[in-house]
Design a protein around this motif. Structure first.
Motif, PDB file in Angstrom:
ATOM      1  N   HIS A  35     -36.870 -38.321 -60.362  1.00 27.72           N
ATOM      2  CA  HIS A  35     -38.044 -37.551 -60.795  1.00 27.72           C
ATOM      3  C   HIS A  35     -37.607 -36.329 -61.593  1.00 27.72           C
ATOM      4  O   HIS A  35     -38.190 -36.010 -62.643  1.00 27.72           O
ATOM      5  CB  HIS A  35     -38.862 -37.141 -59.577  1.00 27.72           C
ATOM      6  CG  HIS A  35     -40.107 -36.382 -59.898  1.00 27.72           C
ATOM      7  ND1 HIS A  35     -40.099 -35.007 -60.105  1.00 27.72           N
ATOM      8  CD2 HIS A  35     -41.391 -36.769 -60.058  1.00 27.72           C
ATOM      9  CE1 HIS A  35     -41.326 -34.601 -60.368  1.00 27.72           C
ATOM     10  NE2 HIS A  35     -42.128 -35.646 -60.349  1.00 27.72           N
ATOM     11  N   LYS A  36     -36.585 -35.639 -61.116  1.00 27.07           N
ATOM     12  CA  LYS A  36     -36.084 -34.459 -61.828  1.00 27.07           C
ATOM     13  C   LYS A  36     -35.510 -34.854 -63.183  1.00 27.07           C
ATOM     14  O   LYS A  36     -35.704 -34.159 -64.187  1.00 27.07           O
ATOM     15  CB  LYS A  36     -35.022 -33.741 -60.996  1.00 27.07           C
ATOM     16  CG  LYS A  36     -34.471 -32.474 -61.663  1.00 27.07           C
ATOM     17  CD  LYS A  36     -33.434 -31.806 -60.812  1.00 27.07           C
ATOM     18  CE  LYS A  36     -32.948 -30.513 -61.472  1.00 27.07           C
ATOM     19  NZ  LYS A  36     -32.365 -30.733 -62.805  1.00 27.07           N
ATOM     20  N   GLY A  37     -34.775 -35.983 -63.237  1.00 34.26           N
ATOM     21  CA  GLY A  37     -34.216 -36.426 -64.508  1.00 34.26           C
ATOM     22  C   GLY A  37     -35.294 -36.752 -65.537  1.00 34.26           C
ATOM     23  O   GLY A  37     -35.169 -36.408 -66.708  1.00 34.26           O
ATOM     24  N   LEU A  38     -36.375 -37.376 -65.077  1.00 31.45           N
ATOM     25  CA  LEU A  38     -37.489 -37.669 -65.974  1.00 31.45           C
ATOM     26  C   LEU A  38     -38.175 -36.388 -66.434  1.00 31.45           C
ATOM     27  O   LEU A  38     -38.522 -36.229 -67.605  1.00 31.45           O
ATOM     28  CB  LEU A  38     -38.490 -38.590 -65.273  1.00 31.45           C
ATOM     29  CG  LEU A  38     -38.014 -40.018 -64.983  1.00 31.45           C
ATOM     30  CD1 LEU A  38     -39.010 -40.740 -64.091  1.00 31.45           C
ATOM     31  CD2 LEU A  38     -37.816 -40.791 -66.290  1.00 31.45           C
ATOM     32  N   ALA A  39     -38.367 -35.455 -65.482  1.00 32.24           N
ATOM     33  CA  ALA A  39     -39.027 -34.186 -65.821  1.00 32.24           C
ATOM     34  C   ALA A  39     -38.199 -33.384 -66.819  1.00 32.24           C
ATOM     35  O   ALA A  39     -38.746 -32.757 -67.739  1.00 32.24           O
ATOM     36  CB  ALA A  39     -39.277 -33.379 -64.552  1.00 32.24           C
ATOM     37  N   ASP A  40     -36.874 -33.391 -66.664  1.00 34.98           N
ATOM     38  CA  ASP A  40     -36.007 -32.661 -67.590  1.00 34.98           C
ATOM     39  C   ASP A  40     -36.086 -33.226 -69.005  1.00 34.98           C
ATOM     40  O   ASP A  40     -35.854 -32.515 -69.985  1.00 34.98           O
ATOM     41  CB  ASP A  40     -34.558 -32.695 -67.106  1.00 34.98           C
ATOM     42  CG  ASP A  40     -34.346 -31.865 -65.846  1.00 34.98           C
ATOM     43  OD1 ASP A  40     -35.231 -31.042 -65.532  1.00 34.98           O
ATOM     44  OD2 ASP A  40     -33.309 -32.058 -65.172  1.00 34.98           O
ATOM     45  N   ALA A  41     -36.420 -34.519 -69.093  1.00 37.80           N
ATOM     46  CA  ALA A  41     -36.551 -35.152 -70.406  1.00 37.80           C
ATOM     47  C   ALA A  41     -37.967 -35.029 -70.954  1.00 37.80           C
ATOM     48  O   ALA A  41     -38.273 -35.619 -72.001  1.00 37.80           O
ATOM     49  CB  ALA A  41     -36.150 -36.618 -70.309  1.00 37.80           C
ATOM     50  N   GLY A  42     -38.821 -34.296 -70.267  1.00 38.72           N
ATOM     51  CA  GLY A  42     -40.190 -34.099 -70.724  1.00 38.72           C
ATOM     52  C   GLY A  42     -41.135 -35.225 -70.368  1.00 38.72           C
ATOM     53  O   GLY A  42     -42.228 -35.333 -70.926  1.00 38.72           O
ATOM     54  N   ILE A  43     -40.745 -36.074 -69.420  1.00 35.45           N
ATOM     55  CA  ILE A  43     -41.580 -37.205 -68.997  1.00 35.45           C
ATOM     56  C   ILE A  43     -42.179 -36.876 -67.632  1.00 35.45           C
ATOM     57  O   ILE A  43     -41.449 -36.635 -66.664  1.00 35.45           O
ATOM     58  CB  ILE A  43     -40.748 -38.497 -68.915  1.00 35.45           C
ATOM     59  CG1 ILE A  43     -40.158 -38.814 -70.293  1.00 35.45           C
ATOM     60  CG2 ILE A  43     -41.595 -39.650 -68.402  1.00 35.45           C
ATOM     61  CD1 ILE A  43     -39.175 -39.972 -70.279  1.00 35.45           C
ATOM     62  N   VAL A  44     -43.487 -36.847 -67.547  1.00 41.18           N
ATOM     63  CA  VAL A  44     -44.170 -36.505 -66.306  1.00 41.18           C
ATOM     64  C   VAL A  44     -44.299 -37.753 -65.450  1.00 41.18           C
ATOM     65  O   VAL A  44     -44.863 -38.767 -65.874  1.00 41.18           O
ATOM     66  CB  VAL A  44     -45.568 -35.908 -66.580  1.00 41.18           C
ATOM     67  CG1 VAL A  44     -46.262 -35.581 -65.272  1.00 41.18           C
ATOM     68  CG2 VAL A  44     -45.447 -34.671 -67.454  1.00 41.18           C
ATOM     69  N   ALA A  45     -43.776 -37.707 -64.246  1.00 37.84           N
ATOM     70  CA  ALA A  45     -43.866 -38.819 -63.296  1.00 37.84           C
ATOM     71  C   ALA A  45     -44.507 -38.324 -62.005  1.00 37.84           C
ATOM     72  O   ALA A  45     -44.514 -37.124 -61.716  1.00 37.84           O
ATOM     73  CB  ALA A  45     -42.487 -39.408 -63.025  1.00 37.84           C
TER      74      ALA A  45
END
Length: 252
Positions: free
Chosen positions: A64-74
């Motif tokens: 989840h953090k990796g997706l958020a860091d890439a600007g992807i909301v999960a």
């Protein structure tokens, strides 16, 4: 066309299912359980993304953090609710679970949960380490009690500092029994040393943590200090005790 993406996370791979807002499956895939692989998959999709969801679990917070860091909301989905919904499936596979998660997202039949911060996870890891060390000591002592009991030997009430001397006193004269308990006692000594170091780290953390508002933390027991860190008492908490109810706790 907007789509909903369900991720079923396992240790090695993540099953992915992409469904449209009408429930049609348009993409099914498997990627490594790494943030970079999932980000690359999402960015290569030729659809608009309505929502991405994954069940809360050990790896989920990291992904989840990796997706958020890439600007992807999960969205992290509440585990028991997802498990209850997927339990009705006749065949349980990662592919089918990913489809079920995607459909839950499409219908809105889920409850989002909070993703802990990295610092909170680090603190939790420290407390879990302390708990594991303490449980290891208890298990070793229970093993020693069981070994001695078979010979009618009882340790009785003894302080922690005199525990080893008492065990050696009871085992004295029985070579096989001495051989059995000595490695356990040596391991117990190492675990106690490491536990003492972890206790000191927790005490230092409690003293320096601005979230913990306990001015007299040095005079409290280690169990209470650990509980304070886990509770994360902070300003403005409606469940926090009033000043007259704190019993030794003072705001800093």
């Amino acid at each position: 066309m907007n789509v909903f993406i369900g991720l079923d996370v396992s240790l090695a791979n993540t099953a992915i299912c992409v469904v449209t807002e009408h429930g049609k499956i348009v993409v099914e895939a498997t990627e490594a359980s790494e943030p970079e692989a999932l980000v690359r998959f999402v960015q290569n999709l030729q659809y608009g993304i309505s929502r991405i969801g994954l069940e809360a679990g050990p790896l989920s917070q990291w992904l989840h953090k990796g997706l958020a860091d890439a600007g992807i909301v999960a969205v992290l989905m509440e585990t028991r609710q997802v498990k209850g919904a997927l339990k009705a499936m006749p065949i349980k596979t990662g592919r089918r679970d990913a489809e079920g998660i995607a459909r839950l997202l499409q219908m809105g039949w889920f409850r989002a949960v909070h993703c802990k911060s990295v610092s909170s996870q680090e603190t939790r890891a420290l407390l879990s380490s302390r708990k594991a060390l303490k449980q290891g000591i208890i298990n070793l002592e229970l093993s020693v009690h069981g070994l001695l009991r078979n010979f009618g030997l009882k340790i009785g009430t003894v302080s922690k500092g005199n525990y080893e001397a008492r065990v050696r006193e009871l085992a004295d004269g029985n070579v096989m029994l001495e051989t059995a308990v000595e490695p356990i006692l040596s391991a117990r000594v190492v675990l106690r040393e490491q536990l003492a170091r972890q206790e000191k780290r927790i005490r230092d953390l409690a003293k320096d943590d601005n979230v913990c508002r306990l001015g007299r933390v040095d005079k409290m027991g280690s169990h209470w200090r650990s509980a304070v860190i886990q509770a994360g008492i902070c300003y403005g908490d409606p469940l926090a005790p009033r000043p007259d109810e704190r019993r030794g706790m003072v705001a800093v």
